[in-house]
Design an enzyme around this catalytic site. Structure first.
Site, PDB file in Angstrom:
ATOM      1  N   LYS A   1     -38.956 -50.479  17.865  1.00 17.42           N
ATOM      2  CA  LYS A   1     -38.526 -50.984  16.556  1.00 17.42           C
ATOM      3  C   LYS A   1     -37.319 -51.914  16.674  1.00 17.42           C
ATOM      4  O   LYS A   1     -37.313 -53.008  16.119  1.00 17.42           O
ATOM      5  CB  LYS A   1     -38.146 -49.815  15.625  1.00 17.42           C
ATOM      6  CG  LYS A   1     -39.281 -48.839  15.358  1.00 17.42           C
ATOM      7  CD  LYS A   1     -38.847 -47.763  14.371  1.00 17.42           C
ATOM      8  CE  LYS A   1     -37.754 -46.842  14.881  1.00 17.42           C
ATOM      9  NZ  LYS A   1     -38.170 -45.890  15.930  1.00 17.42           N
TER      10      LYS A   1
ATOM     11  N   ARG B   1     -37.018 -42.178   7.356  1.00 21.40           N
ATOM     12  CA  ARG B   1     -37.441 -41.174   8.316  1.00 21.40           C
ATOM     13  C   ARG B   1     -37.905 -39.893   7.635  1.00 21.40           C
ATOM     14  O   ARG B   1     -38.333 -38.959   8.311  1.00 21.40           O
ATOM     15  CB  ARG B   1     -36.272 -40.818   9.234  1.00 21.40           C
ATOM     16  CG  ARG B   1     -36.248 -41.579  10.546  1.00 21.40           C
ATOM     17  CD  ARG B   1     -34.994 -41.147  11.268  1.00 21.40           C
ATOM     18  NE  ARG B   1     -35.051 -41.274  12.695  1.00 21.40           N
ATOM     19  CZ  ARG B   1     -34.676 -42.368  13.351  1.00 21.40           C
ATOM     20  NH1 ARG B   1     -34.302 -43.440  12.712  1.00 21.40           N
ATOM     21  NH2 ARG B   1     -34.707 -42.377  14.656  1.00 21.40           N
TER      22      ARG B   1
ATOM     23  N   ARG C   1     -33.651 -47.257  28.780  1.00 16.40           N
ATOM     24  CA  ARG C   1     -33.035 -48.153  27.806  1.00 16.40           C
ATOM     25  C   ARG C   1     -31.525 -48.294  27.997  1.00 16.40           C
ATOM     26  O   ARG C   1     -30.832 -47.334  28.268  1.00 16.40           O
ATOM     27  CB  ARG C   1     -33.316 -47.616  26.401  1.00 16.40           C
ATOM     28  CG  ARG C   1     -32.519 -48.320  25.313  1.00 16.40           C
ATOM     29  CD  ARG C   1     -33.108 -48.105  23.963  1.00 16.40           C
ATOM     30  NE  ARG C   1     -32.883 -46.772  23.443  1.00 16.40           N
ATOM     31  CZ  ARG C   1     -33.360 -46.362  22.266  1.00 16.40           C
ATOM     32  NH1 ARG C   1     -34.092 -47.174  21.530  1.00 16.40           N
ATOM     33  NH2 ARG C   1     -33.125 -45.148  21.846  1.00 16.40           N
TER      34      ARG C   1
ATOM     35  N   ARG D   1     -27.442 -44.757  25.756  1.00 14.10           N
ATOM     36  CA  ARG D   1     -27.082 -43.945  24.595  1.00 14.10           C
ATOM     37  C   ARG D   1     -26.994 -42.479  24.965  1.00 14.10           C
ATOM     38  O   ARG D   1     -27.790 -42.010  25.762  1.00 14.10           O
ATOM     39  CB  ARG D   1     -28.114 -44.157  23.479  1.00 14.10           C
ATOM     40  CG  ARG D   1     -27.793 -45.380  22.634  1.00 14.10           C
ATOM     41  CD  ARG D   1     -28.902 -45.753  21.708  1.00 14.10           C
ATOM     42  NE  ARG D   1     -29.565 -44.619  21.061  1.00 14.10           N
ATOM     43  CZ  ARG D   1     -30.549 -44.761  20.177  1.00 14.10           C
ATOM     44  NH1 ARG D   1     -30.956 -45.974  19.829  1.00 14.10           N
ATOM     45  NH2 ARG D   1     -31.109 -43.707  19.645  1.00 14.10           N
TER      46      ARG D   1
ATOM     47  N   ARG E   1     -36.233 -35.364  19.665  1.00 13.40           N
ATOM     48  CA  ARG E   1     -36.437 -36.486  18.748  1.00 13.40           C
ATOM     49  C   ARG E   1     -37.918 -36.709  18.489  1.00 13.40           C
ATOM     50  O   ARG E   1     -38.330 -37.015  17.368  1.00 13.40           O
ATOM     51  CB  ARG E   1     -35.805 -37.757  19.311  1.00 13.40           C
ATOM     52  CG  ARG E   1     -34.298 -37.805  19.072  1.00 13.40           C
ATOM     53  CD  ARG E   1     -33.578 -38.688  20.058  1.00 13.40           C
ATOM     54  NE  ARG E   1     -33.927 -40.089  19.983  1.00 13.40           N
ATOM     55  CZ  ARG E   1     -33.722 -40.950  20.970  1.00 13.40           C
ATOM     56  NH1 ARG E   1     -33.173 -40.558  22.102  1.00 13.40           N
ATOM     57  NH2 ARG E   1     -34.060 -42.202  20.835  1.00 13.40           N
TER      58      ARG E   1
HETATM   59  P1  ADP Z   1     -34.542 -43.976  17.806  1.00  8.14           P
HETATM   60  O1  ADP Z   1     -35.493 -44.657  16.864  1.00  8.14           O
HETATM   61  O2  ADP Z   1     -34.513 -44.570  19.157  1.00  8.14           O
HETATM   62  O3  ADP Z   1     -34.724 -42.478  17.864  1.00  8.14           O
HETATM   63  P2  ADP Z   1     -32.198 -44.625  16.084  1.00  8.14           P
HETATM   64  O4  ADP Z   1     -31.176 -45.513  16.672  1.00  8.14           O
HETATM   65  O5  ADP Z   1     -33.037 -45.168  14.989  1.00  8.14           O
HETATM   66  O6  ADP Z   1     -33.053 -44.093  17.307  1.00  8.14           O
HETATM   67  O7  ADP Z   1     -31.499 -43.280  15.539  1.00  8.14           O
HETATM   68  C1  ADP Z   1     -30.633 -42.489  16.329  1.00  8.14           C
HETATM   69  C2  ADP Z   1     -30.196 -41.237  15.577  1.00  8.14           C
HETATM   70  O8  ADP Z   1     -29.472 -41.604  14.378  1.00  8.14           O
HETATM   71  C3  ADP Z   1     -31.323 -40.341  15.071  1.00  8.14           C
HETATM   72  O9  ADP Z   1     -31.782 -39.439  16.061  1.00  8.14           O
HETATM   73  C4  ADP Z   1     -30.635 -39.629  13.889  1.00  8.14           C
HETATM   74  O10 ADP Z   1     -29.772 -38.602  14.323  1.00  8.14           O
HETATM   75  C5  ADP Z   1     -29.771 -40.724  13.284  1.00  8.14           C
HETATM   76  N1  ADP Z   1     -30.515 -41.489  12.256  1.00  8.14           N
HETATM   77  C6  ADP Z   1     -30.836 -42.817  12.312  1.00  8.14           C
HETATM   78  N2  ADP Z   1     -31.528 -43.188  11.217  1.00  8.14           N
HETATM   79  C7  ADP Z   1     -31.676 -42.077  10.449  1.00  8.14           C
HETATM   80  C8  ADP Z   1     -32.300 -41.792   9.209  1.00  8.14           C
HETATM   81  N3  ADP Z   1     -32.952 -42.748   8.516  1.00  8.14           N
HETATM   82  N4  ADP Z   1     -32.245 -40.520   8.729  1.00  8.14           N
HETATM   83  C9  ADP Z   1     -31.604 -39.544   9.409  1.00  8.14           C
HETATM   84  N5  ADP Z   1     -30.999 -39.742  10.584  1.00  8.14           N
HETATM   85  C10 ADP Z   1     -31.023 -40.982  11.124  1.00  8.14           C
END
Ligand code: ADP
Ligand code: ZN
Length: 210
Positions: free
Chosen positions: A14, A89, A125, A158, A169
């Site tokens: 994404k 999400r 990554r 990260r 996750r």
């Molecule tokens: P990825 O898609 O690689 O898992 P992101 O960078 O989108 O990672 O998100 C990292 C973390 O940030 C998630 O595991 C969560 O803890 C938090 N997070 C990000 N976006 C949301 C969201 N829309 N709702 C709840 N938590 C979020």
């Protein structure tokens, strides 16, 4: 104003595709993950509260992430359009988003069948702590090893890109985020593409849609 929603498992690409869409179409990338990591880096009140949750790979509360998103969308750089990466999400988040009106909207589902592809991508990554650019030691290496192409500073892995958190996750994605797919499908807004292909091939499919 156009809204592009990028949807898919962690590691489906994404963030990388959002960067490419931003360059090609001028829509601004809005990543809730980047927004929340900025809070953690600043050690703000929110940042300190959510650090442990992120490191476990769990979702942070809807109202917290929604507050950050709404604040970000007040900037006028998004007036031509924006790409949401990492949001919604949960179903509750999807409903909140639908109330933020735009002229046109599409949800692109970056589909990956094979879970080992996801794990391998996340483990390799690297990201830039300054501009949030995403690289991969394997698929998409920076020009100089370990250094951001644009900022020239050291890339980082990260803290949530470790085997245990990745597993968590992925299961949270299955339980809480996947139901959002049916929501967009029923609205007739969902375009599915094969995200297991190389970055450029995935982007070609997106270009055709947009
Ligand atoms: P990825 O898609 O690689 O898992 P992101 O960078 O989108 O990672 O998100 C990292 C973390 O940030 C998630 O595991 C969560 O803890 C938090 N997070 C990000 N976006 C949301 C969201 N829309 N709702 C709840 N938590 C979020
Ligand atoms: Zn950078």
């Amino acid at each position: 104003m156009k809204r592009v929603i990028l949807f898919g498992a962690p590691g489906s690409g994404k963030g990388t595709q959002a960067e490419a869409i931003e360059k090609r179409f001028g829509y601004v990338k809005v990543s809730t993950g980047d927004l929340i990591r900025a809070e953690v880096r600043m050690q703000s009140k929110i940042g300190l509260e959510v650090k442990a949750t992120i490191d476990k790979g769990e979702l942070i509360p809807d109202h917290v992430i929604l507050g950050l998103l709404k604040k970000r969308l007040q900037k006028d750089d998004i007036l031509n359009g924006y790409i949401v990466d990492g949001f919604p999400r949960t179903l509750a988040q999807a409903i909140e988003l639908s109330q933020m009106k735009v002229d046109s909207e599409i949800a692109i589902y970056l589909k990956i069948g094979n879970e080992s592809v996801i794990v391998q991508r996340l483990l390799s990554r690297l990201t830039c702590p300054r501009c949030n650019a995403i690289f991969s030691m394997i698929n998409n290496p920076p020009k100089v090893e370990g250094v951001c192409d644009s900022c020239g500073i050291a890339l980082r892995q990260r803290t949530d890109d470790n085997a245990e958190t990745i597993r968590n996750r992925i299961s949270i994605y299955r339980e809480q985020t996947k139901p959002v797919i049916s929501y967009y499908r029923e609205k007739g807004m969902l375009m599915e593409i094969d995200a297991s292909l190389p970055v450029e091939s995935v982007f070609k499919q997106i270009e055709e849609i947009l």
